[in-house]
Write a protein that holds these residues in place. Structure first.
Motif, short mmCIF file in Angstrom:
data_model
loop_
_atom_site.label_atom_id
_atom_site.label_comp_id
_atom_site.label_asym_id
_atom_site.label_seq_id
_atom_site.Cartn_x
_atom_site.Cartn_y
_atom_site.Cartn_z
N LYS A 100 -1.83 -69.40 38.37
CA LYS A 100 -1.84 -67.97 39.17
C LYS A 100 -2.95 -67.27 38.63
N ARG A 154 -6.21 -68.60 39.99
CA ARG A 154 -6.48 -68.23 41.51
C ARG A 154 -7.02 -66.64 41.70
N LYS A 155 -6.90 -65.84 40.70
CA LYS A 155 -7.78 -64.60 40.97
C LYS A 155 -9.30 -64.64 40.91
N THR A 175 -10.81 -70.02 44.68
CA THR A 175 -9.94 -70.15 46.11
C THR A 175 -8.79 -71.34 46.05
N PHE A 176 -9.26 -72.56 45.25
CA PHE A 176 -8.35 -73.38 45.28
C PHE A 176 -7.96 -73.94 43.91
N VAL A 177 -6.60 -73.89 43.69
CA VAL A 177 -6.39 -74.17 42.19
C VAL A 177 -4.80 -74.72 42.18
N TYR A 178 -4.72 -76.02 41.93
CA TYR A 178 -3.58 -77.15 41.90
C TYR A 178 -3.06 -77.30 40.56
#
Length: 301
Positions: free
Chosen positions: A283, A286-287, A290-293
């Motif tokens: 979380k 993501r600041k 764009t794409f974090v998994y």
């Protein structure tokens, strides 16, 4: 196994030079000085009678058809299957290695846990074509220490319209990196830490070399995604994870980052990564990206 048990491979090795019966390997920043009868740190690049040898050329520790998301690549040909080719050995010594059975051993006599076999580059490409796989991944253990085999396979694959994928720690010198990235379509690169000390003292690698590999991959128009295995007590501080996100964003905020949960393996006995912590870290990342998994946990966001 001993160097004396091998005959020099037909394929001339790259990134070696000799001096006074010693071989100097310039593939990675270890720059191994290899005496006659020995191998370098990776265990696969050696010296026999003053000549550089790559006796594991064509030795494949694993061959499987995987979902491309397993590499993990989420934004390159999603939903397709990829032929995954594994090797033996590694130029890192990560004590928490998740594939240590093949990365930390080159013992052909034991059959590499029953998977080992010799396969020519052309046969790899033929297998991909028979299985209708649009890509070949060089993966499982560190692929780039087998750069000669990878280059030979990549060149054939490109002629047949098959994409080449690297899964790598990215720790090789610039000249070698440029030569292989020329034929690479996509790469998942491990960024194991943002601490030079951790890389040097714990992993046996070099952080700056990895960062330069990532930047070069992007510059050469390779689709890249980054993976960080989040290991409790090693690289899981908020500051370090934030620094990783900052570095990636400084190149391109659209480069995907995979934050993956660690589980106890090999010589590391810390408890598994807390899923709540991993989700919170994602979380925060993501600041900036764009794409974090997240990976290796049941819950996703």
């Amino acid at each position: 196994m001993k160097v004396s048990e091998f005959s020099p491979a037909i394929r001339p090795p790259l990134f070696f030079y000799s001096k006074d019966e010693e071989i100097f390997c310039e593939l990675c920043p270890h720059n191994c000085r290899i005496k006659n009868g020995d191998f370098g740190l990776c265990g696969v690049r050696g010296n026999k009678s003053g000549k550089g040898i790559i006796p594991f050329y064509g030795f494949i520790s694993a061959l499987a058809l995987d979902p491309i998301e397993k590499k993990p690549l989420y934004r390159f040909k999603p939903g397709t299957q990829i032929l995954s080719v594994g090797f033996a050995g590694c130029n890192f010594k990560c004590p928490f290695c998740q594939n240590w059975q093949i990365s930390q051993s080159t013992n052909i006599a034991e059959g590499m846990a029953g998977y080992g076999r010799w396969i020519k580059p052309g046969e790899i490409v033929s297998t991909a074509m028979k299985k209708n796989s649009p890509c070949i991944a060089f993966t499982y253990s560190e692929s780039l220490i087998h750069i000669e085999y990878i280059l030979d396979t990549m060149m054939i694959a490109r002629k047949h319209g098959i994409a080449n994928v690297l899964v790598t720690n990215g720790c090789i010198n610039h000249k070698a990196a440029a030569s292989v990235l020329e034929y690479t379509n996509a790469a998942n690169i491990d960024l194991k830490s943002f601490s030079a000390k951790t890389y040097k003292e714990c992993l046996g690698g070099d952080l700056q070399t990895v960062l330069e590999f990532i930047k070069l991959s992007y510059k050469m128009n390779v689709h890249i995604e980054i993976t960080t295995l989040v290991v409790p007590g090693l690289n899981d501080s908020n500051g370090e994870l934030s620094a990783i996100a900052d570095f990636i964003a400084s190149i391109d905020k659209n480069i995907p980052l995979h934050l993956t949960a660690y589980r106890p393996e090999y010589r590391w006995n810390a408890p598994p990564t807390n899923p709540d912590f991993l989700l919170a870290a994602a979380k925060e990342a993501r600041k900036k990206l764009t794409f974090v998994y997240t990976g290796n946990i049941a819950r996703q966001t």
